[in-house]
Design a protein around this motif. Structure first.
Motif, PDB file in Angstrom:
ATOM      1  N   MET A  66       0.813  -1.215   0.000  1.00  0.00           N
ATOM      2  CA  MET A  66       0.000   0.000   0.000  1.00  0.00           C
ATOM      3  C   MET A  66       0.848   1.268   0.000  1.00  0.00           C
ATOM      4  O   MET A  66       0.361   2.336  -0.361  1.00  0.00           O
ATOM      5  CB  MET A  66      -0.948   0.001   1.202  1.00  0.00           C
ATOM      6  CG  MET A  66      -2.025  -1.084   1.143  1.00  0.00           C
ATOM      7  SD  MET A  66      -2.925  -1.139  -0.434  1.00  0.00           S
ATOM      8  CE  MET A  66      -3.686   0.487  -0.459  1.00  0.00           C
ATOM      9  N   ASP A  70      -1.428   4.141  -4.925  1.00  0.00           N
ATOM     10  CA  ASP A  70      -2.228   5.336  -4.642  1.00  0.00           C
ATOM     11  C   ASP A  70      -3.603   5.154  -5.284  1.00  0.00           C
ATOM     12  O   ASP A  70      -3.771   5.321  -6.489  1.00  0.00           O
ATOM     13  CB  ASP A  70      -1.537   6.586  -5.189  1.00  0.00           C
ATOM     14  CG  ASP A  70      -2.316   7.866  -4.843  1.00  0.00           C
ATOM     15  OD1 ASP A  70      -3.287   7.771  -4.061  1.00  0.00           O
ATOM     16  OD2 ASP A  70      -1.941   8.929  -5.352  1.00  0.00           O
ATOM     17  N   ALA A  71      -4.564   4.754  -4.460  1.00  0.00           N
ATOM     18  CA  ALA A  71      -5.922   4.521  -4.971  1.00  0.00           C
ATOM     19  C   ALA A  71      -6.869   5.648  -4.610  1.00  0.00           C
ATOM     20  O   ALA A  71      -8.099   5.499  -4.729  1.00  0.00           O
ATOM     21  CB  ALA A  71      -6.444   3.194  -4.428  1.00  0.00           C
ATOM     22  N   GLN A  75      -8.495   4.016  -1.113  1.00  0.00           N
ATOM     23  CA  GLN A  75      -7.289   3.429  -0.517  1.00  0.00           C
ATOM     24  C   GLN A  75      -7.639   2.327   0.495  1.00  0.00           C
ATOM     25  O   GLN A  75      -7.066   1.241   0.456  1.00  0.00           O
ATOM     26  CB  GLN A  75      -6.459   4.514   0.167  1.00  0.00           C
ATOM     27  CG  GLN A  75      -5.053   4.087   0.578  1.00  0.00           C
ATOM     28  CD  GLN A  75      -4.077   4.065  -0.579  1.00  0.00           C
ATOM     29  OE1 GLN A  75      -4.441   4.366  -1.713  1.00  0.00           O
ATOM     30  NE2 GLN A  75      -2.847   3.686  -0.303  1.00  0.00           N
ATOM     31  N   ASP A  76      -8.568   2.618   1.392  1.00  0.00           N
ATOM     32  CA  ASP A  76      -8.931   1.621   2.414  1.00  0.00           C
ATOM     33  C   ASP A  76      -9.592   0.402   1.777  1.00  0.00           C
ATOM     34  O   ASP A  76      -9.338  -0.739   2.205  1.00  0.00           O
ATOM     35  CB  ASP A  76      -9.868   2.238   3.453  1.00  0.00           C
ATOM     36  CG  ASP A  76      -9.169   3.245   4.340  1.00  0.00           C
ATOM     37  OD1 ASP A  76      -7.922   3.211   4.401  1.00  0.00           O
ATOM     38  OD2 ASP A  76      -9.863   4.074   4.956  1.00  0.00           O
ATOM     39  N   ARG A  79      -6.931  -1.618   0.164  1.00  0.00           N
ATOM     40  CA  ARG A  79      -6.126  -2.301   1.181  1.00  0.00           C
ATOM     41  C   ARG A  79      -6.835  -3.549   1.703  1.00  0.00           C
ATOM     42  O   ARG A  79      -6.221  -4.610   1.829  1.00  0.00           O
ATOM     43  CB  ARG A  79      -5.825  -1.356   2.350  1.00  0.00           C
ATOM     44  CG  ARG A  79      -4.827  -1.958   3.324  1.00  0.00           C
ATOM     45  CD  ARG A  79      -4.747  -1.249   4.644  1.00  0.00           C
ATOM     46  NE  ARG A  79      -3.664  -1.794   5.440  1.00  0.00           N
ATOM     47  CZ  ARG A  79      -3.699  -2.969   6.070  1.00  0.00           C
ATOM     48  NH1 ARG A  79      -4.791  -3.729   5.999  1.00  0.00           N
ATOM     49  NH2 ARG A  79      -2.659  -3.399   6.755  1.00  0.00           N
TER      50      ARG A  79
END
Length: 295
Positions: A66, A70-71, A75-76, A79
């Motif tokens: 992670m 870079d989403a 992001q969560d 992950r």
């Protein structure tokens, strides 16, 4: 005078066995398990199926990945998705193979740290595991799997300062190999024989003295087993005290796996020692009763 001397000799015998038994077990353990790569790997192999170890490996690899992904607002979500994919892989045979490969490499670090390379911590490098996970997830078409970096991801097993502290102890134990165990058994047998030969008058006196010495030897082995068990527990606390909190559970699992044979040895020696002592005591009582009847 004879009674006080016998008590003194019994106390000396108990103390000597309480020291010799744990030293013998530790020396044999270092020679047969810690210094042997195949036995070392076999000892930690079951940890690949340990849920705590699987969780730690999944967390470490996911966290590393992670940092490269870079989403944005997802992001969560990414992950969690990646963590579940990695977690699923840790239940496969491929993970167990990669885990063994990582520990085979880690064994070199263990022996190097205990043989004289100062100032180095002992780690398990999860790079072989990470590489296998990345390849497996890419083959399965898992999104963002290409963001998993194949680099050093370590679990600390032994801090550098604790490795330095243990080095001298292991050097002495390694030099002893299995011979302290052989010497301890021979010493115990010799003590019983000498007690029987120097016992009271007649055959009955020799038997009673030999059985008394046997009971003391049995108690000595049992006491030595308890000392060994205490040493294992104290060493565990000291070793893990220098391990980072994030690696604590994994390091504890590895320590417990490597010392499993020692703990088993302690319980076996304890049970055998108590059994021998009790049998000798009852046999001496029976022998004394027989002598009284004949008299």
């Amino acid at each position: 005078m004879r009674t006080s001397l016998s008590a003194a000799l019994a106390a000396v015998l108990l103390v000597l066995l309480a020291v010799l038994v744990p030293l013998s077990a530790l020396a044999a353990w270092v020679d047969l398990e810690i210094d042997n790569t195949d036995r070392y790997v076999a000892a930690v192999e079951p940890l690949a199926s340990d849920p705590d170890v699987q969780d730690i490996v999944s967390d470490l690899i996911t966290d590393k990945a992670m940092k490269q992904i870079d989403a944005g607002p997802l992001q969560d979500t990414v992950r969690n998705f990646l963590h579940e994919a990695v977690q699923s892989f840790t239940t496969t045979d491929a993970f167990r193979t990669a885990w063994n490969a990582a520990n085979r490499t880690a064994h070199k670090a263990v022996t190097a740290a205990l043989n004289g390379d100062g100032g180095k911590a002992v780690d398990i490098d999860l790079a072989p595991v990470t590489e296998q996970i990345r390849r497996q997830l890419l083959d399965s078409g898992v999104p963002f799997a290409d963001g998993i970096p194949v680099q050093h991801t370590d679990i600390t097993l032994l801090s550098a300062d604790h490795a330095d502290q243990l080095r001298h102890t292991f050097r002495w134990l390694r030099a002893g190999s299995i011979w302290p165990a052989v010497g301890t058994v021979l010493f115990a047998v010799a003590a019983v024989i000498v007690a029987a030969v120097r016992g009271g008058p007649g055959r009955a006196g020799a038997v009673r003295s030999g059985l008394t010495a046997t009971a003391v030897v049995g108690l000595g082995f049992a006491l030595g087993a308890l000392v060994l068990r205490a040493v294992i527990a104290i060493a565990r606390n000291r070793v893990l005290a220098g391990v980072p909190g994030s690696d604590h559970d994994a390091a504890a699992a590895v320590y417990d796996a490597l010392t499993a044979s020692l703990r088993t040895t302690a319980w076996v020696v304890l049970g055998t020692g108590v059994a021998v002592a009790l049998c000798a005591v009852f046999a001496r009582m029976w022998a004394g009763r027989g002598s009284s009847v004949r008299t």
